[in-house]
Enzyme design. Structure first.
Site, mmCIF file in Angstrom:
data_model
loop_
_atom_site.group_PDB
_atom_site.id
_atom_site.type_symbol
_atom_site.label_atom_id
_atom_site.label_comp_id
_atom_site.label_asym_id
_atom_site.label_seq_id
_atom_site.Cartn_x
_atom_site.Cartn_y
_atom_site.Cartn_z
ATOM 1 N N ALA A 26 7.195 -14.192 -1.988
ATOM 2 C CA ALA A 26 7.818 -12.921 -2.352
ATOM 3 C C ALA A 26 8.640 -12.425 -1.169
ATOM 4 O O ALA A 26 8.524 -12.917 -0.051
ATOM 5 C CB ALA A 26 6.747 -11.900 -2.725
ATOM 6 N N GLY A 75 4.096 -16.178 -4.015
ATOM 7 C CA GLY A 75 4.645 -15.968 -5.350
ATOM 8 C C GLY A 75 5.358 -17.183 -5.899
ATOM 9 O O GLY A 75 5.468 -17.350 -7.111
ATOM 10 N N GLU A 100 2.711 -19.248 -7.382
ATOM 11 C CA GLU A 100 2.269 -18.551 -8.597
ATOM 12 C C GLU A 100 3.272 -18.735 -9.736
ATOM 13 O O GLU A 100 2.889 -18.817 -10.905
ATOM 14 C CB GLU A 100 2.047 -17.077 -8.284
ATOM 15 C CG GLU A 100 0.822 -16.864 -7.396
ATOM 16 C CD GLU A 100 0.669 -15.447 -6.896
ATOM 17 O OE1 GLU A 100 -0.363 -14.815 -7.186
ATOM 18 O OE2 GLU A 100 1.587 -14.957 -6.210
ATOM 19 N N GLU A 150 -1.343 -15.322 1.423
ATOM 20 C CA GLU A 150 -1.365 -13.854 1.377
ATOM 21 C C GLU A 150 -2.386 -13.229 2.329
ATOM 22 O O GLU A 150 -2.156 -12.131 2.858
ATOM 23 C CB GLU A 150 -1.632 -13.385 -0.064
ATOM 24 C CG GLU A 150 -0.438 -13.482 -0.983
ATOM 25 C CD GLU A 150 -0.269 -14.846 -1.625
ATOM 26 O OE1 GLU A 150 0.571 -14.981 -2.541
ATOM 27 O OE2 GLU A 150 -0.986 -15.796 -1.219
#
Length: 258
Positions: free
Chosen positions: A66, A112, A115, A135
């Site tokens: 992200a 992300g 993901e 993370e």
């Protein structure tokens, strides 16, 4: 619509979505997530599109995570809302979509980015790809479905190891633990994705959608009932009648998604 951060191409019933932020290692900022929502909504609603291949621009990264700069001023409620919005608009949209999505992982798939690959239905990795969920090094946890989808694929032990250590794994290890379906050379990546999706597109589209729904329900209290109901609904389709007739008549079925 015009996309600033995505490249879109439609060919042979396949939509190719390339995240085009190579200078940022294709990081998922809010604009990119919004564009992904629109691109997938359009693909899933387009009768001429049978499936999607998603990848990243360049050779370094599928998606390297992200855009952390957007997290700086978030409080607890804003963080939860950021996660919820991304789940609904992108990651659950992809995972629950009625058309197959193949992630072609062409480099780093972190945070992300991993993901996003996990939300896809099938994952193919280039042999130089590396994957991880870092993370906890930011004081966070995966918030775009990573704790749930990774656990379902590789089991809680391996998922916890990856999440708690924040270590990356190689493409070969990802294959060994069941995180990716295939590992191929970089120059074969899209070809392999096309090969798999090409086979799927020869099958009955409504049955494909029903199968995705049933597999997604695996392990839940509604799993078997979802399968039963989806199986029954198939008998209301013209494709099922065509498929059975073609089998009995020893010919190739002509599915129309009806």
């Amino acid at each position: 619509m015009e996309y600033q951060n995505l490249l879109i191409e439609d060919k042979n019933r396949i939509r190719y979505i390339t995240i085009n932020r190579e200078s940022k290692l294709n990081a998922l900022n809010q604009q990119t997530l919004s564009e992904l929502h629109n691109a997938f909504m359009d693909a899933f609603g387009n009768k001429n599109i049978g499936g999607v291949i998603i990848t990243g621009a360049g050779q370094k990264a599928f998606v390297a995570g992200a855009d952390i700069a957007e997290f700086v001023n978030l409080d607890q409620n804003q963080g939860a809302e950021l996660s919820r919005k991304a789940h609904i608009n992108v990651f659950d949209l992809i995972g629950n979509g009625g058309k197959p999505v193949v992630a072609a992982i062409n480099g780093y798939a972190l945070g992300g980015g991993l993901e996003l690959a996990l939300a896809s239905h099938i994952r193919i990795a280039a042999n130089n790809a590396k994957m991880g969920l870092p993370e906890v090094t930011l004081g966070l946890i995966p918030g775009y479905g990573g704790t749930q989808r990774l656990t379902k694929l590789v089991g809680s032990g391996k998922a916890l190891e990856m999440i708690l250590t924040a270590d990356m794994i190689t493409a070969d290890e990802a294959y060994r633990v069941g995180l990716v379906n295939y590992v191929v050379g970089s120059d074969e990546l899209i070809l392999k994705a096309e090969e798999i999706l090409g086979k799927i597109l020869q099958r009955a589209p409504l049955a494909i959608a029903a199968a995705i729904e049933a597999v997604n329900a695996a392990g839940t209290a509604q799993g078997f009932e979802t399968e039963i109901n989806a199986f029954g609904k198939c008998f209301a389709t013209a494709d099922t009648k065509e498929g059975i007739a073609a089998f009995l008549e020893k010919r190739k079925a002509n599915f129309k998604g009806e």
